[in-house]
Write an enzyme that holds these catalytic residues in place. Structure first.
Site, short mmCIF file in Angstrom:
data_model
loop_
_atom_site.label_atom_id
_atom_site.label_comp_id
_atom_site.label_asym_id
_atom_site.label_seq_id
_atom_site.Cartn_x
_atom_site.Cartn_y
_atom_site.Cartn_z
N SER A 202 41.07 11.57 27.03
CA SER A 202 40.94 11.79 25.59
C SER A 202 41.13 10.52 24.77
O SER A 202 40.47 10.33 23.75
CB SER A 202 41.95 12.85 25.13
OG SER A 202 41.72 14.08 25.79
N HIS A 248 45.16 10.42 21.37
CA HIS A 248 44.00 10.57 20.50
C HIS A 248 44.05 9.55 19.36
O HIS A 248 43.06 8.88 19.06
CB HIS A 248 43.93 11.98 19.94
CG HIS A 248 43.71 13.03 20.99
ND1 HIS A 248 43.40 14.35 20.69
CD2 HIS A 248 43.76 12.97 22.35
CE1 HIS A 248 43.26 15.04 21.81
NE2 HIS A 248 43.49 14.22 22.83
#
Length: 297
Positions: A202, A248
């Protein structure tokens, strides 16, 4: 034998003009517009501006530039590849191979996930990045356990990675992916609990999001689709439990910084600016890792 401009084997002519570098006995007042060596009328090859010598024409196929100067380039200065998704396919393959290996041997994940410092009952030892296992910052980027997590990340990699690889070129695209992933791992290591394990691509994927936004703005495309998709992903990031939001955010910030350096670098200093943007993010990443390691040891 080639000679320096102005040299004359006969001791110099009365006119004081240099001799043709290919024909030492012939004086001339004309020089090659590329290499600036003197050339006689027999050696002059007409160019768009002035004349070029046969060697420059031969080496550059008539362009007067280095042989690779006329090759088509991407927006960021990379070479145009026959397969614009090759690196993306390789990254997908690595992620798939690790995913299948973890499915076959679930205990393998314990050695690959990102964890700061924790006791592992299986081994009876304290392990983690703080214990010198820095490789976990990288291996966690390619490790997935849940099928949905793997599928969503790989779909995002395919959708975002292909166009970015085509726009940046293979080397620059791979640098963006790895630097973003490392930045995401470093921020997770810094802010997450020492015994909290995290894994997944991610961080790198959010780096691709950030770079895509920068690229679309550079090309003056409609920004609304990528902004909407990014907002949705950020809502999911902070709205669902069990998601390493640090990866993220770290990946997104790194992707924006590196992406900006890639697509906005001035042509005359392109390589220096692009390398500098990657080095800058890597230096900050290393500083975060060292800071957290000092806290945990």
């Amino acid at each position: 034998m080639d000679q320096a401009p102005g040299s004359r084997p006969d001791g110099g002519a009365q006119s004081g003009l240099p001799s043709c570098y290919r024909h030492p006995g012939r004086e001339t007042g004309v020089s090659c517009t590329r290499c600036e060596r003197p050339i006689c009328p027999e050696c002059m090859v007409s160019a768009s501006v002035g004349f070029q010598c046969p060697q420059c024409v031969r080496e550059a196929s008539g362009t007067g530039h280095a042989p690779d100067a006329a090759r088509p380039r991407t927006l960021a200065g990379g070479s145009i590849a026959a397969d614009p998704r090759l690196v993306t396919k390789i990254l997908l393959g690595i992620n798939l191979a690790v995913f299948l290996a973890v499915q076959a041997s679930p205990s393998l994940a314990d050695h690959l996930v990102l964890v700061g410092r924790a006791f592992f009952p299986e081994t009876g030892q304290v392990e983690g990045v703080a214990e010198g296992e820095w490789y976990r910052l990288v291996t966690a980027m390619f490790t997935h356990q849940a099928v949905l997590h793997f599928v969503m990340n790989m779909l995002s990699l395919w959708w975002l990675g292909g166009p970015l690889e085509q726009a940046l070129g293979r080397v620059r695209y791979l640098a963006l992916y790895l630097v973003s992933g490392l930045a995401g791992s470093a921020l997770t290591y810094l802010l997450a609990g020492a015994n909290t394990a995290s894994l997944g691509a991610s961080g790198a994927i959010f780096g691709l999001f950030g770079a895509t936004a920068v690229l679309m703005r550079r090309l003056r495309y409609d920004m609304r689709p990528i902004i909407a998709l990014l907002v949705i992903n950020l809502v999911i990031t902070f709205g669902w439990s069990g998601i390493a939001w640090q990866a993220h955010v770290g990946g997104l910030v790194a992707g924006v910084l590196v992406g900006y350096g890639m697509v906005h670098a001035p042509r005359e200093r392109r390589t220096a600016v692009q390398v500098g943007s990657c080095v800058l993010v890597l230096v900050v990443t290393l500083a975060l890792v060292l800071l957290r390691t000092a806290q945990l040891t």
